[in-house]
Write an enzyme that holds these catalytic residues in place. Structure first.
Site, short mmCIF file in Angstrom:
data_model
loop_
_atom_site.label_atom_id
_atom_site.label_comp_id
_atom_site.label_asym_id
_atom_site.label_seq_id
_atom_site.Cartn_x
_atom_site.Cartn_y
_atom_site.Cartn_z
N SER A 133 21.45 -35.95 -59.91
CA SER A 133 21.77 -36.92 -60.78
C SER A 133 23.28 -36.67 -60.87
CB SER A 133 20.87 -37.21 -61.98
OG SER A 133 21.61 -38.32 -62.70
N TYR A 146 16.71 -35.37 -70.08
CA TYR A 146 16.81 -35.80 -68.76
C TYR A 146 18.25 -35.01 -68.09
CZ TYR A 146 17.73 -38.93 -64.54
OH TYR A 146 17.91 -39.17 -63.22
P1 NAD Z 1 11.14 -44.23 -59.52
O1 NAD Z 1 10.48 -44.34 -60.84
O2 NAD Z 1 11.31 -45.52 -58.81
O3 NAD Z 1 10.14 -43.10 -58.72
C1 NAD Z 1 9.69 -42.11 -59.41
C2 NAD Z 1 8.70 -41.30 -58.38
O4 NAD Z 1 8.38 -40.21 -59.03
C3 NAD Z 1 7.71 -42.62 -57.97
O5 NAD Z 1 6.78 -42.37 -56.85
C4 NAD Z 1 6.47 -41.90 -59.12
O6 NAD Z 1 5.18 -42.22 -58.70
C5 NAD Z 1 6.78 -40.34 -59.20
N1 NAD Z 1 6.06 -39.73 -60.06
C6 NAD Z 1 6.55 -40.00 -61.40
N2 NAD Z 1 5.46 -39.19 -62.16
C7 NAD Z 1 5.02 -38.33 -61.31
C8 NAD Z 1 4.12 -37.09 -61.47
N3 NAD Z 1 3.47 -37.06 -62.60
N4 NAD Z 1 3.48 -36.80 -60.29
C9 NAD Z 1 3.78 -37.16 -59.02
N5 NAD Z 1 4.86 -38.04 -58.99
C10 NAD Z 1 5.16 -38.58 -60.12
O7 NAD Z 1 12.50 -43.63 -59.69
P2 NAD Z 1 13.74 -43.32 -59.05
O8 NAD Z 1 15.07 -43.85 -59.54
O9 NAD Z 1 13.53 -43.39 -57.38
O10 NAD Z 1 14.05 -41.81 -59.13
C11 NAD Z 1 13.82 -40.73 -58.10
C12 NAD Z 1 14.61 -39.49 -58.49
O11 NAD Z 1 15.95 -39.76 -58.48
C13 NAD Z 1 14.27 -39.07 -59.87
O12 NAD Z 1 14.34 -37.42 -59.76
C14 NAD Z 1 15.70 -39.40 -60.78
O13 NAD Z 1 15.76 -38.79 -61.73
C15 NAD Z 1 16.64 -39.37 -59.65
N6 NAD Z 1 17.60 -40.18 -59.92
C16 NAD Z 1 17.45 -41.57 -60.24
C17 NAD Z 1 18.84 -42.52 -60.32
C18 NAD Z 1 18.65 -43.82 -60.38
O14 NAD Z 1 19.47 -44.44 -60.83
N7 NAD Z 1 17.38 -44.57 -60.21
C19 NAD Z 1 19.98 -41.86 -60.61
C20 NAD Z 1 20.11 -40.61 -60.26
C21 NAD Z 1 18.99 -39.61 -60.06
#
Ligand code: NAD
Length: 251
Positions: A133, A146
């Site tokens: 991130s 986080y």
């Molecule tokens: P999201 O909430 O859409 O997806 C999260 C995924 O993780 C889902 O498939 C969920 O089912 C899965 N998950 C949650 N708990 C779980 C568990 N205990 N076991 C197995 N799977 C589990 O989120 P996203 O925004 O797509 O985030 C994905 C990654 O990207 C994360 O690591 C997040 O920190 C990172 N990220 C997101 C952003 C953003 O702005 N959305 C920015 C930077 C980094």
């Protein structure tokens, strides 16, 4: 279809960024194992749509991760993407939320990596791609757990990259800025509370204020970056942390 014959596990791929990465790798011919939580019917529909296998291991449980690897066997591409957020001032941060964020965002990636590496070493090829991130490089208030895990992911990735460099295996982070996914949408109410702002103000003054482009990153842009890191031309990209954040961390 340069990934034909390669097997990829994408954690947290039932939603958001992970789903986009899984689709992008599939479009290049990789066999995909989806992982994540969610409604079984919706997951079955996703599997059908993409043409992918699924393993629903709860990544907060190391035994479940071991069972998943016992079932799926060797993989060529590991995408550590599952993650969660919790927004609260540090002195009010619920202890169980701290533990959950560390378990999912950091410890799970240690377990998947240690279990995937022997198969990659044996084949002399592998790609480990960690969704970190912008918060692996800079901090924001009220996100102590986080930000701690994302900074740690960058260090973990560098260490693994050094250990595997001579085995044809690379390890890199992709560091998105704000991507419009459930993870971002769900943090808006707590951010409204922590900062005393309206929903619209949170979107414009907290989220998009960080991104000089003033637009959300698209999940497909992260998918495309993951595909590139799997290419032959990316063989010497190792231990890097690729920002896809509209310029946020350039400031
Ligand atoms: P999201 O909430 O859409 O997806 C999260 C995924 O993780 C889902 O498939 C969920 O089912 C899965 N998950 C949650 N708990 C779980 C568990 N205990 N076991 C197995 N799977 C589990 O989120 P996203 O925004 O797509 O985030 C994905 C990654 O990207 C994360 O690591 C997040 O920190 C990172 N990220 C997101 C952003 C953003 O702005 N959305 C920015 C930077 C980094």
């Amino acid at each position: 279809m340069f990934l034909k014959g390669k097997r990829a596990l994408v954690t947290g791929s039932t939603s958001g960024i992970g789903l986009a990465i899984a689709k992008a790798l599939r479009n290049e011919g990789a066999d995909i194992i989806l992982n994540g939580l969610g409604d079984p019917d919706e997951i079955a529909a996703l599997q059908q749509q993409i043409g992918a296998d699924f393993n629903g291991a709860n990544l907060m449980d190391p035994a479940a991760i071991e069972a998943m690897f016992a079932e799926i066997g060797a993989i060529d591409i590991l995408v550590n993407n599952a993650g969660m957020q919790h927004v609260a001032p540090v002195e009010e941060f619920p202890v169980e939320k701290w533990d959950a964020v560390i378990a999912l965002n950091l410890t799970a990636a240690f377990h998947t990596t240690r279990l995937a590496v022997p198969g990659m070493k044996a084949k002399g090829w592998g790609r480990i791609i960690n969704t970190a991130s912008a918060h692996s490089l800079v901090a924001s208030p009220f996100k102590s757990a986080y930000v701690a895990t994302k900074h740690a992911m960058s260090g973990f990735t560098k260490t693994v990259a050094l250990e595997l460099a001579e085995f044809g295996v690379t390890a890199n982070c992709i560091s998105p800025g704000y991507v419009w996914t459930p993870l971002v949408e769900n943090q808006i109410p707590d951010t409204m509370k922590a900062r005393g702002l309206t929903r619209e103000d949170v979107i414009n003054e907290v989220l998009l204020a960080k991104q000089p482009t003033k637009t959300f990153v698209q999940p497909e842009e992260i998918g495309a970056m993951a595909v590139f890191l799997c290419r032959r031309e990316a063989a010497n990209i190792n231990g890097a942390n690729w920002s896809v954040d509209g310029g946020w961390t350039a400031e």
